[in-house]
Design a protein around this motif. Structure first.
Motif, short mmCIF file in Angstrom:
data_model
loop_
_atom_site.label_atom_id
_atom_site.label_comp_id
_atom_site.label_asym_id
_atom_site.label_seq_id
_atom_site.Cartn_x
_atom_site.Cartn_y
_atom_site.Cartn_z
N ALA A 46 -7.46 -1.32 -8.75
CA ALA A 46 -6.56 -0.27 -7.75
C ALA A 46 -5.36 0.77 -7.51
CB ALA A 46 -6.48 -1.33 -5.72
N ARG A 47 -5.37 1.22 -6.81
CA ARG A 47 -3.92 2.33 -7.05
C ARG A 47 -2.91 1.10 -6.50
NH1 ARG A 47 -4.45 8.05 -4.14
NH2 ARG A 47 -2.22 7.45 -3.36
N ARG A 48 -1.76 1.51 -7.16
CA ARG A 48 -0.47 1.03 -6.93
C ARG A 48 0.33 0.67 -5.65
NH1 ARG A 48 2.61 -0.81 -10.83
NH2 ARG A 48 4.89 -0.67 -9.66
N ASP A 49 -0.30 1.56 -4.35
CA ASP A 49 0.27 1.86 -3.13
C ASP A 49 -1.36 1.37 -2.21
OD1 ASP A 49 -1.79 4.21 -4.01
OD2 ASP A 49 -0.13 5.54 -2.75
N ALA A 50 -2.30 1.51 -3.13
CA ALA A 50 -3.68 0.36 -1.82
C ALA A 50 -3.03 -0.74 -0.92
CB ALA A 50 -4.77 0.51 -2.87
#
Length: 268
Positions: A46-50
């Motif tokens: 998943a995206r780092r900012d998820a």
């Protein structure tokens, strides 16, 4: 009504949100990023900012916070208030939670109401059938609001019940300088199975209901708000969203007991 054990939540809804997706679990010690809605691990890809583990959780979290909304009705803030909400198993219905490990039979409503009267403002959910008996236990000055949730379709020899009373007392009045301030003691909001709510239990209240209760009591983010029967924790989630829309974190950690039934009751 037979009185059995009565207890309140080990922690109240007014405490800061437990932990966000970047903190380790206090129960398991898991250092992976955890979903801010269901508290399951966020996939490594998943995206780092998820902050959520899936689109389903992200959308559920967004809808919940949007429904709760931000404080809108102007109230006279004054000093911070201690407020409380109780959603125990309704009289004669505790058996619905007999499979829960903390099942303790019928709730002692007299003891519950005595505890509620120690707050600056409080609200108590019950059933239309039990309302006369519960009102007889209440102090003078209480009022009764109505949540029109719609009927549960079924064959019936008698008129189907389509509403639930909320007994409330105290709280904070509207700001006398705001001529547009409006609050109503009636909510029309249908209910549907909240399949996206982690740990949901029978009788869980929707986010719109929690917001309505906050408005009934004139709650502001500076107050404390104790959810005495946390159940699945949705009232706590709603209070977190009401005070800080950026936080709608899971309120119950993996491994914590389901606070239900005669001792700890049901709530959103």
């Amino acid at each position: 009504m037979s009185a059995t054990r009565y207890a309140v939540a080990e922690h109240d809804a007014s405490r800061p949100a437990g932990h966000d997706a970047y903190e380790p679990s206090r129960v398991t010690g898991d250092t992976r990023r955890l979903c801010a809605w269901c508290h399951q691990p966020i996939p490594p890809a998943a995206r780092r900012d998820a902050v959520c583990c899936s689109t389903r959780c992200r959308q559920a979290r967004h809808r919940f916070a949007r429904t709760v909304g931000a404080p809108g009705v102007a109230v006279d803030p004054g000093r911070p208030l201690r407020l409380a909400y109780a959603d125990p198993p309704y009289p004669g219905k505790a058996w619905l939670y007999r499979e829960h490990p903390d099942y303790g039979g019928e709730v002692d409503h007299a003891a519950l109401i005595a505890r509620l009267t120690g707050y600056d403002g409080w609200a108590l959910s019950t059933s239309a059938r039990a309302l006369p008996a519960v009102l007889a236990l209440c102090p003078p000055g209480v009022r009764v609001a109505a949540w029109h949730r719609g009927e549960r379709p079924t064959a019936s020899r008698w008129p189907l019940n389509a509403w639930e009373p909320v007994i409330y007392h105290g709280g904070r009045p509207a700001d006398p300088d705001d001529r547009q301030a409006r609050r109503t003691d009636s909510l029309v909001h249908g209910v549907a199975p909240m399949t996206t709510l982690p740990g949901r239990v029978i009788g869980a209240k929707p986010a719109a209901f929690s917001r309505w209760v906050f408005d009934l009591l004139g709650a502001t983010p500076g107050d404390t708000f104790d959810d005495l029967f946390p159940g699945s924790g949705a009232v706590a989630r709603a209070w977190t969203a009401y005070c800080d829309p950026s936080r709608v974190d899971a309120r119950r950690l993996p491994g914590e007991p389901d606070r239900k039934s005669g001792g700890l009751g049901k709530s959103v």
